[in-house]
Design a protein around this motif. Sequence first.
Motif, PDB file in Angstrom:
ATOM      1  N   ALA A   1       1.682   4.019  -3.039  1.00 37.06           N
ATOM      2  CA  ALA A   1       1.335   5.425  -2.810  1.00 37.06           C
ATOM      3  C   ALA A   1       2.519   6.324  -3.111  1.00 37.06           C
ATOM      4  CB  ALA A   1       0.864   5.611  -1.372  1.00 37.06           C
TER       5      ALA A   1
ATOM      6  N   LEU B   1      -4.914   4.161   3.329  1.00 37.29           N
ATOM      7  CA  LEU B   1      -4.849   3.081   2.347  1.00 37.29           C
ATOM      8  C   LEU B   1      -4.722   1.808   3.168  1.00 37.29           C
ATOM      9  CD1 LEU B   1      -2.303   4.650  -0.193  1.00 37.29           C
ATOM     10  CD2 LEU B   1      -4.744   4.310  -0.584  1.00 37.29           C
TER      11      LEU B   1
ATOM     12  N   VAL C   1     -10.057   3.577   1.444  1.00 35.89           N
ATOM     13  CA  VAL C   1      -9.241   4.438   0.594  1.00 35.89           C
ATOM     14  C   VAL C   1      -9.839   5.832   0.564  1.00 35.89           C
ATOM     15  CG1 VAL C   1      -8.299   4.778  -1.718  1.00 35.89           C
ATOM     16  CG2 VAL C   1      -8.612   2.457  -0.837  1.00 35.89           C
TER      17      VAL C   1
ATOM     18  N   ALA D   1      -0.714   3.896   5.694  1.00 32.56           N
ATOM     19  CA  ALA D   1      -0.648   2.681   4.879  1.00 32.56           C
ATOM     20  C   ALA D   1       0.019   1.572   5.680  1.00 32.56           C
ATOM     21  CB  ALA D   1       0.121   2.968   3.590  1.00 32.56           C
TER      22      ALA D   1
ATOM     23  N   ALA E   1      -5.779   1.725  -5.720  1.00 28.18           N
ATOM     24  CA  ALA E   1      -6.101   2.545  -4.560  1.00 28.18           C
ATOM     25  C   ALA E   1      -5.209   3.765  -4.495  1.00 28.18           C
ATOM     26  CB  ALA E   1      -5.974   1.712  -3.287  1.00 28.18           C
ATOM     27  N   ALA E   2      -3.916   3.582  -4.792  1.00 24.23           N
ATOM     28  CA  ALA E   2      -3.006   4.724  -4.800  1.00 24.23           C
ATOM     29  C   ALA E   2      -3.386   5.719  -5.890  1.00 24.23           C
ATOM     30  CB  ALA E   2      -1.576   4.239  -4.993  1.00 24.23           C
TER      31      ALA E   2
ATOM     32  N   ALA F   1       0.825  -1.208   0.000  1.00 23.27           N
ATOM     33  CA  ALA F   1       0.000   0.000   0.000  1.00 23.27           C
ATOM     34  C   ALA F   1       0.856   1.252   0.000  1.00 23.27           C
ATOM     35  CB  ALA F   1      -0.933  -0.010   1.207  1.00 23.27           C
TER      36      ALA F   1
END
Length: 606
Positions: A228, A551, A522, A413, A565-566, A224
């Motif tokens: 990111a 995240l 998220v 994260a 998600a990022a 995660a």
Amino acid sequence: MTPNPATSSTGRAFHWRERDSFVLLDSEFGSGEHFFAAWQAWRDDPQRPLQLHYLALLPQLATLHNLQQAAARFPEWQAMYAELCSAWPPAVPGFHRIFLQHEQLVLTLMIGDGAACLRQIVAKVDVFRMLGPSWQTWPVAALGTLGKLAAQHATLDICGLEAAARKQLQQAGFVFENDVDNRLESDTDLTISCARFAPRFTARSVAAIIHDDRRAIVIGAGLAGSAACQRLVQRGWSVDLIESHAAPAQQASGNSAGIFMPVLSRDDNPGSRLSRSAYLFALQAWRRLGGIGTAFTGASCGVLQIARDTEHAEGQQQLADFWRYPADYAQWLNQAAASRLASHPVSDGGWYFPAAGWVQPRSLCQAMLDDCSNRLQTHFGKHAALLDRGQDSWTVRDRHGVEIANAPVVILANACDALHFPQAEDLPLDAIRGQITTIEVGQVPAIAPVLCGEAYLTPASEGLCSVGASYDEDQQQTLRQDSQDDNLARLANILPGWQAGALPLAGRVGFRCVASDRLPLVGALPDKTGACAVREAKLKDLPRFPGLYSLLGYASRGLIWAPLAAELLVSQLNGEPSPIEADLAAAIDPARFLLKKQRRNTPPHQ
């Protein structure tokens, strides 16, 4: 001659010059001719915007043959056609984000019913191009959505406009100019009508927070956090990465092999739609990173998912008959075909995902961090214990109160460790123990694709295969024989005739971070102590901690969740169009749990 999209079809100059970002919505992607022309015009303009977002609606995905026919008429488009084809997705519904021209050109294909897709767009659009017949099949009321999507000073070119549609657009805030007698090549009887967005009244709404000071702190260097960092740096952010361990991917992301594949369902529920978007986005992100097996360890060897039993297999066969997925996405195989593919008898039929496979998460994390250049500052061996909010920034401190980093944006994260911060302590996250068993080559059938079902088996890497993984409710961090026995028994159920025999206790224990509804978290974290001025609040009305995002909750699917998600979070931070549908973004919003709680506790109207 194709119109030059540096101007509108009526000759009006687009106001994209010297802009940081520009968003164009095309209701008629067709064979891509208008898109190629826009790409060419953008590329040729020395004053072009730094980033062009091209949002395209289409009922079904254009074939590569149709794209080639459009490009063949223009020699200058051949290189663009080749770049687009290399990223062209399978023909499945949903939003598909494609990055071109070193990520400066972002094409988002929205496949499905146009009016339904329009309602799912999250963006501020600068130019609307409605130059084909598709929009005329929409309910007239759907045109009102254009006003909700319009950026300040947006323009609209539309053809085939009738009185009811014109009235709807005027009510949405569009002011029409004199119709222009500019005939389209393909529709010589249609006149283009032009409008600008100039609403008499501006509806009150919660303004999206766009961060001009692009500095962020990411806490956690697993999948995660690493994703990111990579996406933030690609968008021009400077990032401080804080990780309590001495290296990345030491917890749940530290397993020797993880499987990546989508989830299918008959009703195509939000979980399935999200997994499809995440899976396809991850494949593209990894290609841009350098490729599986090249930039990081793994293989796109395919995944064969075996049905649980005969009843389950019959249901999956019906699902296959209903959806008729393209072969490059998913294929249903009967037991005989599945056994041939696996090179060993399997217990039943199964789904074959030809582009899926396995990845070593630690190597992927390292590859994403290596892609960040000097915009990333790492703080390994530092434990983020305290979050202090100043006037317009956050300070992250260690257990002794010593500052580690300071920035306007903090992204949690770090899986269930996030619960140690008061701002996140109420999030419904649990750590679920997962034990993986490793087996030496020769003690398990040699398979070509990843095999999964009630258990999974990866092909050999460095002389070892991975089998797993257990779902245990305890917190024991060391290997246990009962978990290994369970892994091997479940594998034996899908490999008839194979018995594990006596194997040494070997493998790894990790803890998945799982939300109560099994979906990730998220976005901006909710502030339960903040005031909400709206009685019947929606997600957008809930108070949030300024500059604090999550995240979290990737469970067993961190490999595919991490890139999408990022991307979603960075799009929100930058005020860019969303890569997924609005209802899917809402399904993974961290504030969804607070909203449900408030609705349960709100008395009905008297």
